[in-house]
Design a protein around this motif. Structure first.
Motif, PDB file in Angstrom:
ATOM      1  N   ASP A 127     -56.869 -47.894  -4.643  1.00 53.15           N
ATOM      2  CA  ASP A 127     -55.936 -48.046  -5.621  1.00 53.15           C
ATOM      3  C   ASP A 127     -55.322 -49.361  -6.420  1.00 53.15           C
ATOM      4  O   ASP A 127     -55.628 -50.066  -7.964  1.00 53.15           O
ATOM      5  CB  ASP A 127     -54.304 -47.246  -4.672  1.00 53.15           C
ATOM      6  N   GLN A 128     -55.235 -50.379  -5.287  1.00 55.85           N
ATOM      7  CA  GLN A 128     -55.107 -51.641  -5.809  1.00 55.85           C
ATOM      8  C   GLN A 128     -56.033 -52.112  -7.153  1.00 55.85           C
ATOM      9  O   GLN A 128     -55.417 -52.387  -7.754  1.00 55.85           O
ATOM     10  CB  GLN A 128     -55.112 -52.652  -4.594  1.00 55.85           C
ATOM     11  N   GLU A 129     -57.929 -51.126  -6.540  1.00 56.79           N
ATOM     12  CA  GLU A 129     -58.088 -52.092  -7.398  1.00 56.79           C
ATOM     13  C   GLU A 129     -58.194 -50.770  -8.713  1.00 56.79           C
ATOM     14  O   GLU A 129     -58.230 -51.390 -10.069  1.00 56.79           O
ATOM     15  CB  GLU A 129     -59.378 -51.403  -7.081  1.00 56.79           C
ATOM     16  N   ARG A 130     -57.764 -49.661  -8.488  1.00 58.76           N
ATOM     17  CA  ARG A 130     -58.009 -48.986  -9.786  1.00 58.76           C
ATOM     18  C   ARG A 130     -56.686 -49.291 -10.318  1.00 58.76           C
ATOM     19  O   ARG A 130     -57.140 -48.712 -11.723  1.00 58.76           O
ATOM     20  CB  ARG A 130     -57.054 -47.612  -9.109  1.00 58.76           C
ATOM     21  N   ARG A 131     -54.990 -48.729  -9.889  1.00 61.24           N
ATOM     22  CA  ARG A 131     -54.933 -49.905 -10.905  1.00 61.24           C
ATOM     23  C   ARG A 131     -54.669 -51.365 -11.965  1.00 61.24           C
ATOM     24  O   ARG A 131     -54.789 -51.775 -12.978  1.00 61.24           O
ATOM     25  CB  ARG A 131     -52.914 -50.554  -9.815  1.00 61.24           C
ATOM     26  N   LEU A 132     -55.234 -52.546 -11.354  1.00 65.09           N
ATOM     27  CA  LEU A 132     -56.214 -53.446 -11.810  1.00 65.09           C
ATOM     28  C   LEU A 132     -57.071 -53.117 -12.503  1.00 65.09           C
ATOM     29  O   LEU A 132     -57.019 -53.995 -13.435  1.00 65.09           O
ATOM     30  CB  LEU A 132     -56.327 -54.690 -11.166  1.00 65.09           C
ATOM     31  N   ARG A 133     -58.131 -52.397 -12.507  1.00 66.65           N
ATOM     32  CA  ARG A 133     -58.749 -52.478 -13.782  1.00 66.65           C
ATOM     33  C   ARG A 133     -58.357 -51.195 -14.827  1.00 66.65           C
ATOM     34  O   ARG A 133     -58.768 -51.317 -15.825  1.00 66.65           O
ATOM     35  CB  ARG A 133     -59.912 -50.550 -12.797  1.00 66.65           C
ATOM     36  N   GLY A 134     -57.245 -50.426 -14.301  1.00 65.32           N
ATOM     37  CA  GLY A 134     -56.888 -49.963 -14.845  1.00 65.32           C
ATOM     38  C   GLY A 134     -55.868 -50.837 -16.439  1.00 65.32           C
ATOM     39  O   GLY A 134     -55.730 -50.468 -17.942  1.00 65.32           O
ATOM     40  N   LEU A 135     -55.286 -51.876 -15.434  1.00 67.66           N
ATOM     41  CA  LEU A 135     -54.393 -53.081 -16.178  1.00 67.66           C
ATOM     42  C   LEU A 135     -55.767 -53.267 -17.359  1.00 67.66           C
ATOM     43  O   LEU A 135     -55.492 -53.784 -18.563  1.00 67.66           O
ATOM     44  CB  LEU A 135     -54.113 -53.778 -15.416  1.00 67.66           C
ATOM     45  N   LEU A 136     -56.811 -53.385 -16.713  1.00 64.87           N
ATOM     46  CA  LEU A 136     -58.004 -54.661 -17.385  1.00 64.87           C
ATOM     47  C   LEU A 136     -58.180 -53.357 -18.524  1.00 64.87           C
ATOM     48  O   LEU A 136     -58.841 -54.737 -20.039  1.00 64.87           O
ATOM     49  CB  LEU A 136     -59.486 -55.049 -16.449  1.00 64.87           C
ATOM     50  N   GLY A 137     -58.515 -51.594 -18.194  1.00 65.39           N
ATOM     51  CA  GLY A 137     -59.134 -51.014 -19.042  1.00 65.39           C
ATOM     52  C   GLY A 137     -57.926 -50.961 -20.476  1.00 65.39           C
ATOM     53  O   GLY A 137     -58.528 -51.228 -22.007  1.00 65.39           O
ATOM     54  N   ASN A 138     -56.650 -51.468 -20.155  1.00 65.26           N
ATOM     55  CA  ASN A 138     -55.875 -51.758 -21.344  1.00 65.26           C
ATOM     56  C   ASN A 138     -55.735 -53.131 -22.314  1.00 65.26           C
ATOM     57  O   ASN A 138     -55.595 -52.993 -23.433  1.00 65.26           O
ATOM     58  CB  ASN A 138     -53.486 -51.847 -20.740  1.00 65.26           C
ATOM     59  N   HIS A 139     -56.008 -54.290 -21.315  1.00 64.03           N
ATOM     60  CA  HIS A 139     -55.957 -54.965 -22.107  1.00 64.03           C
ATOM     61  C   HIS A 139     -57.177 -55.259 -22.935  1.00 64.03           C
ATOM     62  O   HIS A 139     -57.540 -55.573 -24.136  1.00 64.03           O
ATOM     63  CB  HIS A 139     -56.142 -56.801 -21.374  1.00 64.03           C
ATOM     64  N   HIS A 140     -58.277 -54.533 -22.670  1.00 67.99           N
ATOM     65  CA  HIS A 140     -59.688 -53.831 -23.765  1.00 67.99           C
ATOM     66  C   HIS A 140     -59.484 -53.610 -24.731  1.00 67.99           C
ATOM     67  O   HIS A 140     -59.626 -53.470 -25.423  1.00 67.99           O
ATOM     68  CB  HIS A 140     -60.892 -53.293 -22.797  1.00 67.99           C
ATOM     69  N   VAL A 141     -58.157 -52.063 -24.547  1.00 67.44           N
ATOM     70  CA  VAL A 141     -58.266 -51.745 -25.124  1.00 67.44           C
ATOM     71  C   VAL A 141     -57.142 -52.330 -26.387  1.00 67.44           C
ATOM     72  O   VAL A 141     -57.351 -52.457 -27.876  1.00 67.44           O
ATOM     73  CB  VAL A 141     -56.829 -50.419 -25.527  1.00 67.44           C
ATOM     74  N   ARG A 142     -56.399 -53.476 -25.769  1.00 64.23           N
ATOM     75  CA  ARG A 142     -55.885 -54.321 -27.096  1.00 64.23           C
ATOM     76  C   ARG A 142     -55.743 -55.049 -27.718  1.00 64.23           C
ATOM     77  O   ARG A 142     -56.063 -55.073 -28.279  1.00 64.23           O
ATOM     78  CB  ARG A 142     -54.128 -55.316 -26.001  1.00 64.23           C
ATOM     79  N   VAL A 143     -57.591 -55.744 -27.034  1.00 68.33           N
ATOM     80  CA  VAL A 143     -58.264 -56.752 -27.469  1.00 68.33           C
ATOM     81  C   VAL A 143     -58.823 -56.156 -28.494  1.00 68.33           C
ATOM     82  O   VAL A 143     -59.428 -56.147 -30.164  1.00 68.33           O
ATOM     83  CB  VAL A 143     -59.344 -57.515 -26.594  1.00 68.33           C
ATOM     84  N   GLU A 144     -59.668 -54.411 -28.526  1.00 72.93           N
ATOM     85  CA  GLU A 144     -60.220 -53.869 -29.902  1.00 72.93           C
ATOM     86  C   GLU A 144     -59.864 -53.205 -30.541  1.00 72.93           C
ATOM     87  O   GLU A 144     -60.073 -53.555 -31.823  1.00 72.93           O
ATOM     88  CB  GLU A 144     -60.878 -52.409 -28.492  1.00 72.93           C
ATOM     89  N   ASN A 145     -58.115 -53.340 -30.641  1.00 70.85           N
ATOM     90  CA  ASN A 145     -57.383 -53.098 -31.325  1.00 70.85           C
ATOM     91  C   ASN A 145     -56.698 -54.016 -32.229  1.00 70.85           C
ATOM     92  O   ASN A 145     -57.006 -54.218 -33.191  1.00 70.85           O
ATOM     93  CB  ASN A 145     -55.859 -52.549 -30.639  1.00 70.85           C
ATOM     94  N   ALA A 146     -57.126 -55.668 -31.214  1.00 69.54           N
ATOM     95  CA  ALA A 146     -56.396 -56.447 -32.214  1.00 69.54           C
ATOM     96  C   ALA A 146     -57.883 -56.495 -33.388  1.00 69.54           C
ATOM     97  O   ALA A 146     -57.932 -57.093 -34.246  1.00 69.54           O
ATOM     98  CB  ALA A 146     -55.846 -58.106 -31.409  1.00 69.54           C
TER      99      ALA A 146
END
Lengths: 471, 558
Positions: free
Chosen positions: A396-415
């Motif tokens: 879960d720890q991995e999934r949470r951080l991976r989810g966070l990374l995914g969100n950052h990825h989306v943020r960068v992609e949007n930017a």
């Protein structure tokens, strides 16, 4: 007023020169395609033009940087997917071990398998992209997770806890990675700081390496036992009187007999009910801290005198240790960690058995340890069935951080998309200021050419008209 | 017979007057294209009549004068416009050069500034890489060179202006001498009752040219000489005496003085008009202004980048390094081994920047070098504080650089006390480099982070962010400020275009007006020619008639 030859020719000359200058301007615009060639062409446009050019250049850089960041995030995501697989596979092995009717050899095989998973986890944690360790924080050229048999989890962490941030638009700097200490060791920055103002790390999540080690040790028959950092059950160790039934380690003397206090009670080596496990305190840069660095958080005692000022500790250059719950180990006058009881007082021991307490219990230099100077690193190995939850927590720890990374990825992609759109807008604006409207320029050019032809025609006509022709 | 002889004489005067008039017409036609020529006209008057038996009978005609047509008002207007034309024409070339230097094309100083900060942005994506680190250094060097190039181009333009001024001095002196000479001749000729038409034309022409060169003003005196002055009132020609303009070298610039025999008169630049004032205006007002703005921009880029760089840490763990060679600054004499170790005296640190006092409170929370640095930077004082590494002692010093170049900083530490160490006094003005040169010698010394970790990009991000910071005058970015400087040049050049065009138009109109009044019209001259030809023919006919009559009288006796 009379009209003279001079006045006619001067006027015609001035007109032709004026038309030619206009023509030259238009030719320059047509040839360069730009209407802003010199500052005087439109002084008011210079600033917007320079700003737009600068912003277009910056946009190109932002887009390139974001591409690069997204590439790294993608590599990181792939590695994290692998980490999740390892946790899932470990859980499968553990379930197999629980459900199956495996003999000792079978369990040893599964334990070996889990041990290999741990190696694989370390390889993933040390993964490099373009020669940089992506889970090392800022210390990208340092292998972040080095094998270390003196630690229970078998790892000495070398990286720091920083997240790399990148500017994706002016002033906006989101993190573009996951930190290895947080992902693999469950460490985060606490609100405590060292003498230089750097945050001190604490363990708030799951240590994946320790989790796998515990699963492995449980498979090796150490379920519900307390073990030391070597994985040896304390009950089997020569220097500690582990009680396999309760899993509570006790203080023993040189002849392996329990040491008691003046009242004759045995001394349990626990902190908040857990076997004592000390780790050297580390700050956000991954630097190991000394007592001097964390002085303000420490409590010190001198046997016979009670609590003393930390500044009176004789050697503040000794390492500062923390318990697993994030509290600093209390130290004695010499700066060594000592055992505290549940009410917050130092535990006293009657080492010589003369009926009076003669010392605090030093957790760093236990008598009869044979490994003088090492801090206690004891771990309780729960039953394998209860460890399934720990493996799930790690995943879960991995999934949470991976989810966070995914969100950052989306943020960068949007930017990036926004930046690309902004760039188009900026280019449009720049073009409006500096590019010539070719249709308009060519029409004007034709108009000026006609005017020039007319002026030349008139001049030659006027020149051919003279009174002399009539005399 | 006496009457016939008189008639014969009258006919003779008419013949010679018509011939003379045709001669004047011929001269006008010959000078139809001579610049500044005024049409001349023979003034005819009859000979006084004689009394014959109570009758007054005319004795013929004579040319009493040859006059040039003249319009003093128009000539004054032309001189005045020539002054404006000279002024603007002289500015055109240096302004065009300045426009080229302060280009708005793709390769301008603004581009170099953008590229420099872009290199820092690039470094943030890969802060440990020696390649990106080297690019930052190289871009810094190129930026320094771009400023040097602009400076050297400005120096060239300046030197061209000085050369142009110098070359015009001889031209002006020749013309002044000629005016003085013409003054003498006109005075002499016209004292005898004649009109010195050609000399006056020539003098008018010269005055017009002098007006264009130096904005000379002229006043005609009663003795028909003109007094010539600079627009500021200093004399150039008085009667038959001309003053000489001399060059005075002041550093690399040129100024002027006037000399009459052994007397020297200083001629300040504001005395001049025309081409001289145009060139001096570009050199002393426009270029000085731009030069200061460039210096200011270069200084601010240097000091702000340095301040941020000095706060960062190189890959070798060293802090306090300047990226560019430091400009003039104020540093503590004492150096200390640890930049963040506390224990310094506490109390009030008093700063005075260009007379503006600021008190900075130093207490036990900030009594370290870095603590004092941050306290000063947050105090609002017009200085940038940094902790710099002293190469000689190997220790760290507190260094202050004024945000505006050249402003004096005074540090009063007398109210600090009670610590285990004192910051001590500050050097009054530590020497600095005037030019923008990169000082970081090794790529590892580039402070991309706030720690020595190769992945730390925090300081590089902060330096890259300076590109968008409103540092110039509190409102402008660096490249935006360049835009303002280029726009100033553009406005001057655009204004020059407009005024020059206007002056040219006005002068064309005025010259046409002058020609319309006093110029030579071929049609007019041809018609005059026919008129005098007819007069001549009529006189000839008259003479042959008188001749016939005389023959008749002589033949009365056979």
């Amino acid at each position: 007023m009379k009209s003279t030859m001079g006045t006619s020719f001067r006027a015609m000359n001035a007109e032709i020169a004026r038309i030619q200058r206009g023509l030259e301007d238009l030719q320059k615009q047509a040839a360069s395609g730009k209407k802003l060639n010199d500052p005087s062409d439109n002084p008011a446009a210079i600033r917007p033009v320079l700003t737009a050019r600068g912003q277009i250049r910056a946009s190109d850089r932002y887009i390139e940087t974001m591409d690069r960041a997204m590439d790294e995030m993608k590599s990181m995501d792939t590695k994290m997917a692998h980490v999740e697989n390892l946790m899932v596979q470990s859980k499968e092995q553990a379930t197999y071990a629980i459900n199956g009717s495996l003999g000792e050899d079978g369990l040893a095989n599964l334990a070996d398998q889990v041990s290999l998973f741990r190696d694989e986890l370390r390889d993933s944690a040390n993964f490099q992209v373009e020669g940089k360790h992506i889970f090392a924080g800022y210390k990208e050229n340092t292998e972040p997770f080095v094998e270390d048999s003196s630690q229970f989890n078998g790892i000495s962490a070398q990286g720091d806890i920083h997240n790399t941030t990148l500017e994706i638009s002016p002033g906006e700097r989101p993190p573009v990675d996951v930190n290895g200490r947080e992902l693999f060791l469950g460490q985060t920055k606490s609100d405590k700081t060292d003498a230089e103002g750097n945050a001190i790390l604490e363990q708030t999540g799951t240590d994946m390496f320790a989790t796998l080690r515990k699963v492995e040790l449980a498979m090796r028959g150490h379920e519900e036992k307390v073990v030391d950092e070597t994985g040896t059950a304390i009950a089997d160790a020569a220097y500690k009187d582990g009680n396999p039934e309760t899993g509570i380690p006790r203080l023993v003397d040189g002849s392996n007999s329990p040491v008691t206090n003046a009242s004759g009670d045995q001394i349990e080596l626990t902190h908040n009910g857990e076997p004592v496990h000390l780790k050297q305190a580390v700050n956000e840069h991954g630097e190991a801290l000394t007592l001097k660095d964390v002085k303000e958080h420490l409590t010190a005692y001198e046997f016979g005198s009670g609590e003393i000022d930390v500044d009176n500790v004789t050697d503040l250059s000794k390492p500062a240790y923390m318990h697993k719950d994030g509290s600093f180990a209390v130290v004695d006058k010499q700066g060594d960690p000592i055992l505290m009881d549940g009410s917050g007082s130092p535990v006293e021991a009657d080492y010589d058995g003369n009926g009076t307490n003669d010392s605090y219990v030093n957790l760093r230099d236990l008598q009869n340890t044979g490994t003088n100077g090492k801090p206690l690193k004891q771990e309780y190995i729960p039953k394998l069935t209860t460890q399934l939850d720990s493996l799930e927590d790690a995943a879960d720890q991995e999934r949470r951080l991976r989810g966070l990374l995914g969100n950052h990825h989306v943020r960068v992609e949007n930017a990036q998309t926004t930046r690309e759109e902004t760039k188009v807008d900026l280019e449009e604006m720049l073009s409006r200021y500096e590019d010539a409207d070719l249709v308009e320029v060519l029409t004007d050019l034709k108009q000026q050419q006609t005017a020039l032809e007319a002026a030349l025609n008139v001049t030659s006509k006027v020149a051919s008209l003279s009174i002399l022709n009539f005399m | 017979m006496g009457g016939l002889l008189n008639a014969l004489n009258a006919g003779k005067t008419s013949l010679s007057v018509n011939q003379k008039s045709i001669e004047v017409v011929g001269n006008n036609v010959a000078n139809v294209n001579t610049p500044g020529y005024s049409r001349q006209e023979a003034v005819l008057s009859p000979y006084p009549a004689l009394n014959f038996g109570g009758f007054f009978i005319g004795q013929g005609v004579k040319v009493s004068d040859v006059q040039r047509e003249h319009n003093a008002f128009l000539q004054g207007q032309i001189n005045d416009k020539n002054q404006t034309l000279g002024q603007e024409e002289a500015k055109t070339e240096p302004l065009e050069e300045l426009e080229r230097v302060f280009s708005v094309g793709d390769e301008s100083l603004a581009t170099e500034i953008d590229r420099f900060f872009d290199a820092w942005q690039q470094l943030t994506a890969n802060p440990g890489s020696p390649v990106e680190r080297d690019i930052v250094r190289q871009r810094g060097e190129l930026l320094g060179q771009a400023f040097d190039n602009l400076q050297s181009e400005m120096n060239t333009i300046r030197s061209n202006i000085n050369n142009t001024l110098s070359s015009k001095v001889d031209q002006v002196n020749l013309k002044l001498e000629e005016v003085a000479d013409l003054n003498k001749r006109i005075k002499l000729v016209e004292a005898g009752g004649n009109t010195a038409n050609t000399f006056r034309d020539r003098r008018d022409r010269l005055l017009s040219e002098l007006s264009k060169h130096v904005g000379a003003k002229s006043i005609e005196e009663k003795d028909n000489t003109v007094t010539v002055q600079l627009p500021g009132g200093m004399p150039l020609v008085q009667g038959g005496n001309a003053l000489t303009m001399e060059r005075v070298q002041e550093g690399s610039d040129l100024s002027f003085q006037l000399r009459l025999n052994n007397t020297e008169l200083e001629a300040p630049n504001n005395q001049f008009g025309g081409e001289f004032s145009g060139l001096l205006d570009v050199r002393d007002r426009i270029m000085d202004g731009i030069g200061k703005e460039l210096d200011n921009m270069q200084y601010k880029i240097r000091t702000y980048v340095n301040q941020q760089h000095e706060a960062g840490v190189g890959l070798d763990g060293e802090t306090g390094r300047s990226f560019f060679a430091k400009a003039e600054h104020y540093s503590s004499y004492n150096s200390f081994s640890n930049p963040d170790a506390g224990g310094f005296d506490t109390g009030d640190l008093k700063l005075s920047v260009a007379g503006q006092e600021t008190t900075v409170a130093i207490d036990s929370n900030n009594n370290s070098l870095q603590g004092m640095r941050d306290a000063i930077n947050n105090s609002g004082a017009e200085v940038l504080a940094s902790v710099i590494k002293d190469q000689d002692s190997g220790g760290y010093k507190l260094s202050l650089t004024p945000t505006t170049q050249g402003e004096e900083v005074k540090v009063n530490t007398s109210n600090l006390s009670g610590g285990s160490k004192s910051i001590g006094s500050f050097c009054p003005k530590c020497e600095g480099e005037e030019q923008m040169q990169v000082q970081v010698a090794d790529t590892a010394h580039v402070a991309a982070g706030n720690s020595s970790a190769p992945g730390d990009n925090t300081n590089a991000q902060d330096i890259a962010a300076l590109a968008n910071a409103p540092i110039m005058q509190g409102t402008d970015t660096f490249s935006g400020y360049y835009g303002k400087v280029a726009a100033d040049v553009g406005l001057e050049a655009g204004n020059n275009d407009l005024v020059l065009e206007g002056a040219k138009d006005a002068l064309t109109q005025l010259n046409n007006l002058r020609d319309g009044k006093v110029g030579v019209s071929l049609e007019e001259e041809m018609i005059d020619l026919i008129q005098f030809q007819k007069g001549f023919e009529a006189s000839s006919k008259f003479l042959s008639t008188v001749d016939e009559m005389m023959d008749s009288v002589i033949n009365l006796k056979r």
